[in-house]
Motif scaffolding. Structure first.
Motif, short mmCIF file in Angstrom:
data_model
loop_
_atom_site.label_atom_id
_atom_site.label_comp_id
_atom_site.label_asym_id
_atom_site.label_seq_id
_atom_site.Cartn_x
_atom_site.Cartn_y
_atom_site.Cartn_z
N MET A 198 -74.08 -40.95 -1.01
CA MET A 198 -75.07 -40.63 -2.03
C MET A 198 -76.30 -40.22 -1.52
O MET A 198 -76.96 -39.19 -2.04
CB MET A 198 -75.28 -41.95 -2.89
N ARG A 199 -76.57 -40.84 -0.46
CA ARG A 199 -77.68 -40.19 0.16
C ARG A 199 -77.85 -38.64 0.69
O ARG A 199 -78.63 -37.98 0.49
CB ARG A 199 -78.07 -40.95 1.65
N LEU A 200 -76.59 -38.47 1.11
CA LEU A 200 -76.40 -36.99 1.83
C LEU A 200 -76.22 -36.16 0.51
O LEU A 200 -77.07 -35.07 0.63
CB LEU A 200 -74.64 -36.97 2.51
N ILE A 201 -75.85 -36.28 -0.61
CA ILE A 201 -75.54 -35.67 -2.03
C ILE A 201 -77.17 -35.69 -2.38
O ILE A 201 -77.66 -34.53 -2.90
CB ILE A 201 -74.74 -36.16 -2.88
N LEU A 202 -77.76 -36.53 -2.51
CA LEU A 202 -79.22 -36.65 -3.19
C LEU A 202 -80.09 -35.90 -2.20
O LEU A 202 -81.13 -35.31 -2.89
CB LEU A 202 -79.64 -38.08 -3.43
N ALA A 203 -80.07 -36.00 -0.81
CA ALA A 203 -80.86 -35.36 0.12
C ALA A 203 -80.74 -33.64 0.14
O ALA A 203 -81.82 -33.07 0.49
CB ALA A 203 -80.73 -35.86 1.35
N SER A 204 -79.88 -33.42 -0.56
CA SER A 204 -79.50 -31.81 -0.64
C SER A 204 -80.63 -31.21 -1.44
O SER A 204 -80.84 -30.13 -1.34
CB SER A 204 -78.13 -31.43 -1.04
N GLY A 205 -81.10 -31.91 -2.28
CA GLY A 205 -82.14 -31.24 -3.32
C GLY A 205 -83.59 -31.56 -2.96
O GLY A 205 -84.33 -31.13 -3.73
N SER A 206 -83.71 -32.39 -1.76
CA SER A 206 -85.05 -32.49 -1.54
C SER A 206 -85.91 -31.60 -0.72
O SER A 206 -85.21 -30.72 -0.34
CB SER A 206 -85.08 -33.91 -0.34
N THR A 207 -87.05 -31.81 -0.84
CA THR A 207 -88.07 -30.72 0.09
C THR A 207 -87.46 -30.87 1.58
O THR A 207 -87.00 -31.98 2.02
CB THR A 207 -89.33 -31.19 -0.03
N PRO A 208 -87.83 -29.82 2.29
CA PRO A 208 -87.23 -29.65 3.49
C PRO A 208 -87.45 -30.64 4.53
O PRO A 208 -86.66 -31.14 5.27
CB PRO A 208 -87.98 -28.33 4.19
N VAL A 209 -88.98 -31.34 4.75
CA VAL A 209 -89.25 -32.31 5.70
C VAL A 209 -88.31 -33.67 5.58
O VAL A 209 -87.56 -33.80 6.59
CB VAL A 209 -90.60 -32.49 5.80
N PRO A 210 -88.55 -34.33 4.46
CA PRO A 210 -87.68 -35.45 4.40
C PRO A 210 -86.02 -35.19 4.05
O PRO A 210 -85.35 -36.05 4.46
CB PRO A 210 -88.17 -36.04 3.25
N GLY A 211 -85.88 -34.16 3.59
CA GLY A 211 -84.53 -33.63 3.27
C GLY A 211 -83.55 -33.47 4.42
O GLY A 211 -82.49 -34.12 4.73
N GLN A 212 -83.99 -32.90 5.46
CA GLN A 212 -83.35 -32.68 6.69
C GLN A 212 -83.10 -33.91 7.50
O GLN A 212 -82.00 -34.39 7.89
CB GLN A 212 -84.14 -31.50 7.72
N GLY A 213 -84.10 -34.78 7.37
CA GLY A 213 -83.93 -36.00 8.03
C GLY A 213 -82.82 -36.80 7.71
O GLY A 213 -82.15 -37.51 8.14
N LEU A 214 -82.98 -37.12 6.17
CA LEU A 214 -82.28 -37.51 5.44
C LEU A 214 -80.84 -37.28 5.28
O LEU A 214 -79.81 -38.01 5.46
CB LEU A 214 -82.66 -37.79 3.94
N ARG A 215 -80.51 -35.98 5.39
CA ARG A 215 -78.97 -35.66 5.49
C ARG A 215 -78.71 -35.93 6.93
O ARG A 215 -77.49 -36.24 7.08
CB ARG A 215 -79.08 -34.15 5.41
N ALA A 216 -79.48 -35.67 8.13
CA ALA A 216 -78.83 -36.03 9.35
C ALA A 216 -78.62 -37.56 9.44
O ALA A 216 -77.56 -37.74 9.99
CB ALA A 216 -80.10 -35.43 10.47
N VAL A 217 -79.33 -38.30 9.13
CA VAL A 217 -79.29 -39.77 9.26
C VAL A 217 -78.16 -40.09 8.06
O VAL A 217 -77.24 -40.84 8.96
CB VAL A 217 -80.57 -40.53 8.69
N ALA A 218 -77.90 -39.64 7.21
CA ALA A 218 -76.63 -39.99 6.37
C ALA A 218 -75.53 -39.50 7.01
O ALA A 218 -74.12 -40.08 7.03
CB ALA A 218 -76.80 -39.33 4.91
N GLY A 219 -75.62 -38.24 7.50
CA GLY A 219 -74.29 -37.72 8.35
C GLY A 219 -73.93 -38.60 9.54
O GLY A 219 -72.77 -38.81 9.94
N LEU A 220 -74.92 -39.05 10.36
CA LEU A 220 -74.57 -39.97 11.16
C LEU A 220 -73.97 -41.31 10.68
O LEU A 220 -72.85 -41.66 11.42
CB LEU A 220 -75.90 -40.39 12.02
N GLY A 221 -74.49 -41.68 9.71
CA GLY A 221 -73.96 -43.28 9.19
C GLY A 221 -72.71 -42.93 8.73
O GLY A 221 -71.69 -43.58 9.14
N LEU A 222 -72.18 -41.82 8.21
CA LEU A 222 -70.83 -41.53 7.70
C LEU A 222 -70.11 -41.23 8.84
O LEU A 222 -68.73 -41.63 8.88
CB LEU A 222 -70.80 -40.24 6.89
N LEU A 223 -70.47 -40.53 9.93
CA LEU A 223 -69.51 -40.34 11.19
C LEU A 223 -69.28 -41.80 11.99
O LEU A 223 -68.16 -42.06 12.34
CB LEU A 223 -70.39 -39.37 12.21
#
Length: 194
Positions: free
Chosen positions: A42-67
């Protein structure tokens, strides 16, 4: 609906240490992994529409968690889950530290969303706050790693699920109080110049 999903994902991920502790100590790893994977997805999907600064970090954190969830499921070794707080702090440190050599730090970008015409004195302040967050991420990640080394789920859960959050809340509250004083001083300087 999006706001509810954002809150739900944030709640699941805030409860990460509790879910890991519960899954490990009660031999209920699969349900914990499913809940965590859902939160990260959910975090990965929702962060894709976020502004660049938090969006990149949120996607990276969500990706790490899924991994990490995938590694635990694949190798059946819970140890991978314990590294999430260390990796998140490492990523936070890297993002904030790298921004110190860019035209705008992460904190300045966040500040400019609220106030696009940020005074020069405030820009210097945002740089110092970025440095403080770098130190926080470094120390917090080191202690999170130390709790893994100790090998006791109680210490890991207590630090990563309670103490770490309290330390972050104290830093944010302290920074807010300092920012108000700095802002008042900047406003006084601007009034005296006019």
């Amino acid at each position: 609906m999006r706001r509810l999903c954002v809150l739900l994902a944030a709640l699941v991920l805030a409860l990460y240490p509790l879910l890991v502790w519960w899954g490990v100590t009660h031999q209920q790893l699969l349900p914990a992994l499913l809940v965590l994977s859902l939160g990260f997805t959910m975090r990965l999907i929702l962060a894709s529409g976020s502004t660049p600064v938090p969006g990149q970090g949120l996607r990276a954190v969500a990706g790490l968690g899924l991994l990490l969830c995938l590694l635990v499921w694949w190798h059946q070794q819970t140890q991978w889950l314990l590294w999430y707080p260390v990796l998140v702090n490492g990523l936070g440190f890297a993002l904030f530290f790298i921004s110190l050599w860019q035209p705008m730090t992460v904190v300045e970008r966040i500040a400019r969303w609220q106030e696009p015409a940020l005074p020069a004195a405030a820009v210097g302040y945002t740089r110092r706050v970025t440095q403080v967050w770098c130190l926080f991420f470094l120390l917090n990640g080191a202690v999170a790693g130390w709790t893994i080394w100790l090998g006791d789920m109680r210490y890991w859960s207590l630090y990563n699920g309670v103490i770490s959050y309290l330390a972050m809340a104290l830093l944010m509250a302290g920074e807010y109080l300092v920012r108000r004083r700095v802002r008042a001083r900047i406003d006084d300087m601007e009034r005296s110049c006019h």
